[in-house]
Scaffold this motif. Structure first.
Motif, short mmCIF file in Angstrom:
data_model
loop_
_atom_site.label_atom_id
_atom_site.label_comp_id
_atom_site.label_asym_id
_atom_site.label_seq_id
_atom_site.Cartn_x
_atom_site.Cartn_y
_atom_site.Cartn_z
N LEU A 89 0.85 -1.19 0.00
CA LEU A 89 0.00 0.00 0.00
C LEU A 89 0.88 1.24 0.00
N ASP A 90 0.75 2.08 -1.02
CA ASP A 90 1.52 3.32 -1.12
C ASP A 90 0.76 4.46 -0.47
N VAL A 91 1.42 5.13 0.46
CA VAL A 91 0.78 6.20 1.22
C VAL A 91 1.57 7.49 1.08
N MET A 92 0.85 8.59 0.82
CA MET A 92 1.47 9.91 0.78
C MET A 92 0.92 10.73 1.95
N ILE A 93 1.79 11.49 2.60
CA ILE A 93 1.40 12.28 3.76
C ILE A 93 1.50 13.77 3.43
N ALA A 94 0.40 14.49 3.63
CA ALA A 94 0.39 15.94 3.45
C ALA A 94 0.14 16.58 4.81
N GLU A 95 1.20 17.03 5.42
CA GLU A 95 1.15 17.54 6.81
C GLU A 95 2.26 18.57 6.97
N ASP A 96 1.89 19.80 7.40
CA ASP A 96 2.89 20.87 7.47
C ASP A 96 3.75 20.81 8.73
N ASN A 97 3.37 20.02 9.72
CA ASN A 97 4.19 19.86 10.92
C ASN A 97 5.19 18.73 10.67
N LEU A 98 6.45 19.09 10.45
CA LEU A 98 7.46 18.11 10.04
C LEU A 98 7.66 16.99 11.06
N PHE A 130 -7.57 9.93 3.71
CA PHE A 130 -7.76 9.90 5.16
C PHE A 130 -7.50 11.32 5.68
N ILE A 131 -8.52 11.96 6.23
CA ILE A 131 -8.33 13.28 6.82
C ILE A 131 -7.69 13.11 8.20
N TYR A 132 -6.59 13.84 8.40
CA TYR A 132 -5.82 13.74 9.64
C TYR A 132 -5.69 15.15 10.19
N SER A 133 -6.58 15.50 11.11
CA SER A 133 -6.66 16.91 11.51
C SER A 133 -7.06 17.07 12.96
N GLY A 134 -6.70 18.22 13.50
CA GLY A 134 -7.12 18.58 14.85
C GLY A 134 -7.99 19.81 14.84
N GLU A 135 -8.37 20.27 13.65
CA GLU A 135 -9.18 21.48 13.50
C GLU A 135 -10.64 21.10 13.34
N SER A 136 -11.42 21.24 14.39
CA SER A 136 -12.83 20.81 14.36
C SER A 136 -13.64 21.59 13.33
N GLU A 137 -13.35 22.88 13.16
CA GLU A 137 -14.07 23.70 12.19
C GLU A 137 -13.83 23.19 10.77
N TYR A 138 -12.57 22.90 10.44
CA TYR A 138 -12.23 22.38 9.12
C TYR A 138 -12.81 20.97 8.92
N MET A 139 -12.77 20.17 9.97
CA MET A 139 -13.28 18.80 9.90
C MET A 139 -14.77 18.82 9.54
N ASP A 158 -2.07 4.99 -3.12
CA ASP A 158 -3.31 4.33 -2.73
C ASP A 158 -4.06 5.16 -1.70
N VAL A 159 -3.29 5.83 -0.81
CA VAL A 159 -3.89 6.62 0.26
C VAL A 159 -3.17 7.95 0.40
N LEU A 160 -3.94 9.00 0.62
CA LEU A 160 -3.39 10.31 0.99
C LEU A 160 -3.85 10.61 2.41
N ILE A 161 -2.89 10.81 3.32
CA ILE A 161 -3.21 11.26 4.68
C ILE A 161 -3.11 12.78 4.65
N LEU A 162 -4.23 13.46 4.78
CA LEU A 162 -4.30 14.89 4.51
C LEU A 162 -4.65 15.72 5.74
N ASP A 163 -3.74 16.63 6.09
CA ASP A 163 -4.01 17.64 7.11
C ASP A 163 -4.87 18.73 6.44
N LEU A 164 -5.81 19.28 7.15
CA LEU A 164 -6.71 20.26 6.54
C LEU A 164 -6.19 21.69 6.62
N LYS A 165 -5.34 21.96 7.59
CA LYS A 165 -4.82 23.32 7.74
C LYS A 165 -3.36 23.33 7.34
N MET A 166 -3.11 23.78 6.09
CA MET A 166 -1.75 23.78 5.54
C MET A 166 -1.47 25.09 4.81
#
Length: 231
Positions: free
Chosen positions: A2-11, A80-89, A49-57
């Protein structure tokens, strides 16, 4: 795999997530993006196959990325949405292209388990489709019960690394609560029907039969299992 890409601004978060999911032999991280403006193009390039996406970037936020994905019918990447922002979620919930919402409070190990589960589901789906494709290619009819039993027998053989046809018959009979001889009879009926209507030259080549040989359940099972294992 399974190929996964991560989009997250917190390194630190993205690296920890990548390292954790990559421990599995069936999941790998193919890229980490910290700038939202690059995400859509990378999805098109890498086709993960999967993008793990942060909503605030920075660059583009997750909602803008989702708009592009929504408009592109060629993208099959699960998101897969990966976020801690309830408003964006909450705003993201209207997008049908999203497969799963994951809070950033979720341990990386749990995210890895979700990905492993998805990989197993996709592998099983591929296995089913590949077996059915070859059975149809050599002339089996789906309308016959024996064809479906043959498919189950092949799948069981591959998943359990079981080569004994008798053990496989026993397992299939137990699953269906039937007599072993009934299972054998149904499968042999499907094989006889296939052999009657198939292109015998093509089928002999696929099953590696001699000119005077006829296909058996053991021969069909072992050859299709071989093709699927060596995809």
């Amino acid at each position: 795999m399974l190929d996964v890409m991560i989009a997250e601004d917190n390194l630190p978060i993205s690296v920890h997530l990548s390292n954790t999911i990559s421990i599995s032999q069936s999941v790998r991280c193919v890229g980490i993006l910290n700038d939202g403006a690059k995400v859509y193009q990378k999805i098109r390039e890498l086709n993960p196959d999967v993008l793990i996406l942060d909503l605030k970037m920075p660059g583009e936020n997750g909602l803008q990325i989702l708009e592009k994905v929504k408009a592109d019918k060629q993208i099959r990447t699960k998101i897969f949405i990966y976020s801690g922002e309830s408003e964006y979620m909450e705003l993201a919930r209207e997008y049908e292209c999203i497969d799963k919402f994951i809070s950033k409070l979720t341990p990386a190990e749990q995210v890895a388990k979700e990905l492993e589960k998805l990989e197993i589901e996709q592998s099983n789906k591929y296995l089913e489709e590949k077996i059915i494709d070859i059975l149809f290619k050599i002339g089996f009819s789906y309308s016959l019960k024996g064809t479906r039993l043959m498919w189950e027998a092949i799948q069981y053989s591959i998943e359990e690394s079981e080569d004994s046809i008798e053990n496989i018959y026993q397992k299939i009979a137990k699953l269906h609560k039937e007599n072993v001889y009934t299972v054998k009879s149904d499968i042999n009926t499907a094989i006889k029907n296939m052999w009657r209507f198939t292109d015998r030259e093509k089928t002999r080549k696929i099953l590696r039969l001699g000119q005077s040989d006829k296909p058996s359940a053991k021969n069909i099972l072992s050859m299709i299992a071989y093709y699927v294992r060596n995809k």
